[in-house]
Design a protein around this motif. Structure first.
Motif, short mmCIF file in Angstrom:
data_model
loop_
_atom_site.label_atom_id
_atom_site.label_comp_id
_atom_site.label_asym_id
_atom_site.label_seq_id
_atom_site.Cartn_x
_atom_site.Cartn_y
_atom_site.Cartn_z
N LEU A 106 -62.10 12.77 47.58
CA LEU A 106 -63.20 13.25 48.42
C LEU A 106 -62.83 13.17 49.90
O LEU A 106 -63.11 14.08 50.68
CB LEU A 106 -64.47 12.44 48.14
N MET A 107 -62.17 12.08 50.29
CA MET A 107 -61.75 11.93 51.68
C MET A 107 -60.70 12.97 52.05
O MET A 107 -60.76 13.57 53.13
CB MET A 107 -61.22 10.51 51.92
N VAL A 108 -59.73 13.20 51.17
CA VAL A 108 -58.70 14.21 51.41
C VAL A 108 -59.35 15.58 51.61
O VAL A 108 -59.07 16.31 52.56
CB VAL A 108 -57.67 14.25 50.26
N ASN A 109 -60.24 15.95 50.70
CA ASN A 109 -60.90 17.26 50.77
C ASN A 109 -61.79 17.37 52.00
O ASN A 109 -61.88 18.44 52.61
CB ASN A 109 -61.69 17.53 49.49
N SER A 110 -62.45 16.28 52.37
CA SER A 110 -63.33 16.31 53.55
C SER A 110 -62.52 16.50 54.82
O SER A 110 -62.90 17.30 55.70
CB SER A 110 -64.13 15.00 53.63
N LEU A 111 -61.42 15.77 54.96
CA LEU A 111 -60.57 15.92 56.15
C LEU A 111 -59.97 17.33 56.22
O LEU A 111 -59.84 17.90 57.31
CB LEU A 111 -59.46 14.87 56.15
N THR A 112 -59.65 17.90 55.07
CA THR A 112 -59.14 19.27 55.05
C THR A 112 -60.22 20.25 55.52
O THR A 112 -59.96 21.13 56.34
CB THR A 112 -58.66 19.64 53.63
N ARG A 113 -61.44 20.08 55.04
CA ARG A 113 -62.55 20.96 55.44
C ARG A 113 -62.86 20.83 56.93
O ARG A 113 -63.39 21.75 57.55
CB ARG A 113 -63.81 20.67 54.63
N LEU A 114 -62.51 19.70 57.53
CA LEU A 114 -62.73 19.51 58.96
C LEU A 114 -61.65 20.19 59.81
O LEU A 114 -61.68 20.08 61.03
CB LEU A 114 -62.79 18.01 59.29
N GLY A 115 -60.70 20.87 59.16
CA GLY A 115 -59.71 21.64 59.90
C GLY A 115 -58.34 21.00 60.02
O GLY A 115 -57.49 21.48 60.76
N ASN A 116 -58.12 19.92 59.27
CA ASN A 116 -56.81 19.27 59.27
C ASN A 116 -55.91 19.90 58.21
O ASN A 116 -56.39 20.51 57.26
CB ASN A 116 -56.97 17.77 59.02
N ASN A 117 -54.61 19.75 58.38
CA ASN A 117 -53.64 20.36 57.47
C ASN A 117 -52.78 19.31 56.79
O ASN A 117 -52.59 18.22 57.32
CB ASN A 117 -52.73 21.31 58.26
N GLN A 118 -52.26 19.69 55.63
CA GLN A 118 -51.32 18.84 54.89
C GLN A 118 -51.85 17.42 54.68
O GLN A 118 -51.14 16.43 54.84
CB GLN A 118 -49.97 18.79 55.61
N VAL A 119 -53.13 17.31 54.34
CA VAL A 119 -53.74 15.99 54.15
C VAL A 119 -53.26 15.41 52.83
O VAL A 119 -53.43 16.02 51.77
CB VAL A 119 -55.28 16.09 54.17
N LYS A 120 -52.65 14.23 52.91
CA LYS A 120 -52.13 13.56 51.72
C LYS A 120 -52.58 12.11 51.73
O LYS A 120 -52.55 11.45 52.77
CB LYS A 120 -50.61 13.63 51.69
N ALA A 121 -52.96 11.62 50.57
CA ALA A 121 -53.34 10.22 50.42
C ALA A 121 -52.32 9.53 49.52
O ALA A 121 -51.73 10.15 48.65
CB ALA A 121 -54.74 10.12 49.81
N SER A 122 -52.14 8.23 49.74
CA SER A 122 -51.19 7.47 48.93
C SER A 122 -51.59 6.00 48.91
O SER A 122 -52.42 5.56 49.70
CB SER A 122 -49.78 7.61 49.52
N GLY A 123 -50.97 5.28 48.01
CA GLY A 123 -51.12 3.82 47.98
C GLY A 123 -52.47 3.31 47.52
O GLY A 123 -52.88 2.22 47.91
N LEU A 124 -53.18 4.06 46.68
CA LEU A 124 -54.48 3.59 46.20
C LEU A 124 -54.30 2.27 45.45
O LEU A 124 -53.46 2.16 44.56
CB LEU A 124 -55.10 4.63 45.27
N ALA A 125 -55.09 1.26 45.84
CA ALA A 125 -54.97 -0.06 45.23
C ALA A 125 -56.29 -0.81 45.35
O ALA A 125 -57.09 -0.54 46.26
CB ALA A 125 -53.87 -0.86 45.93
N PRO A 126 -56.54 -1.77 44.45
CA PRO A 126 -57.71 -2.62 44.60
C PRO A 126 -57.62 -3.41 45.91
O PRO A 126 -56.52 -3.71 46.39
CB PRO A 126 -57.63 -3.58 43.40
N ALA A 127 -58.78 -3.73 46.49
CA ALA A 127 -58.79 -4.47 47.75
C ALA A 127 -60.07 -5.29 47.85
O ALA A 127 -61.07 -4.99 47.19
CB ALA A 127 -58.70 -3.50 48.93
N ALA A 128 -60.00 -6.31 48.67
CA ALA A 128 -61.19 -7.13 48.90
C ALA A 128 -62.21 -6.34 49.71
O ALA A 128 -61.88 -5.65 50.65
CB ALA A 128 -60.80 -8.39 49.66
#
Length: 196
Positions: A106-128
């Motif tokens: 959702l964050m990747v798609n939202s940033l893309t819709r805001l006019g950004n390019n080549q949006v990539k996410a990585s390193g998804l992990a559990p966190a406190a």
């Protein structure tokens, strides 16, 4: 070349900041945001005030150079970023029962819709998120509309069918690394507010 783009972004950020007021966010006490979380700021930040300001956004050097977005209490049907009602249908929306990978997408798609390019996410992990493994985190890389390479990191949690995300973004060159440790400590300080 990249430094000259950063200079242009800094000049634009300065000009925009002259159009609205800022309130100091002091580092010496926990701050409660949207009655949902409290955080320890770690250092002095500035928060814009005035007309058109809905979500909490903090900066140190100015918008475009470093921004910490508090995207809190997003319910099913909401967009991650506040957009006008006429544009809302064009943006991806929060869905009930989202998993961490759904929130990251959702964050990747939202940033893309805001006019950004080549949006990539990585390193998804559990966190406190107030307690061990109660949330998730990931990193982002993209090129903004001005052609500047941006880096981001996000901390989030899905609670009671709502999504909370703290998103730090800054140019990859210099500004991201300058504040990375500070933002990491701020992320570690997050505590959900009772009853939220």
């Amino acid at each position: 070349m990249a430094f000259s783009r950063i200079f242009v972004v800094a000049a634009i950020a300065l000009a925009l900041s002259a159009c609205q007021g800022f309130q100091a966010v002091k580092p010496d006490a926990a701050i409660v945001l949207n009655s949902r979380i409290s955080v320890q700021p770690q250092v002095m930040w500035a928060q814009p005030t005035g007309i058109g300001v809905s979500d909490a956004v903090w900066t140190i050097d100015g918008f475009g150079l470093n921004e910490l977005h508090f995207l809190l209490g997003r319910k099913p049907g909401d967009t991650m970023f506040t957009v006008s009602s006429s544009k809302k249908a064009d943006f991806p929306q929060v869905k009930k029962g989202m998993l961490p990978n759904d929130a990251m997408e959702l964050m990747v798609n939202s940033l893309t819709r805001l006019g950004n390019n080549q949006v990539k996410a990585s390193g998804l992990a559990p966190a406190a998120f107030g307690q061990p493994d109660a949330g998730f985190r990931f990193e982002l890389n993209y090129v903004n509309a001005d052609g500047l390479e941006m880096h981001g990191m996000a901390l989030g949690a899905q609670r009671n069918d709502t999504v909370d995300v703290l998103l730090f973004i800054a140019p990859n060159e210099y500004y991201f690394d300058k504040l990375r440790t500070t933002v990491e400590r701020l992320f570690q300080s997050v505590q959900p507010v009772a009853g939220s």
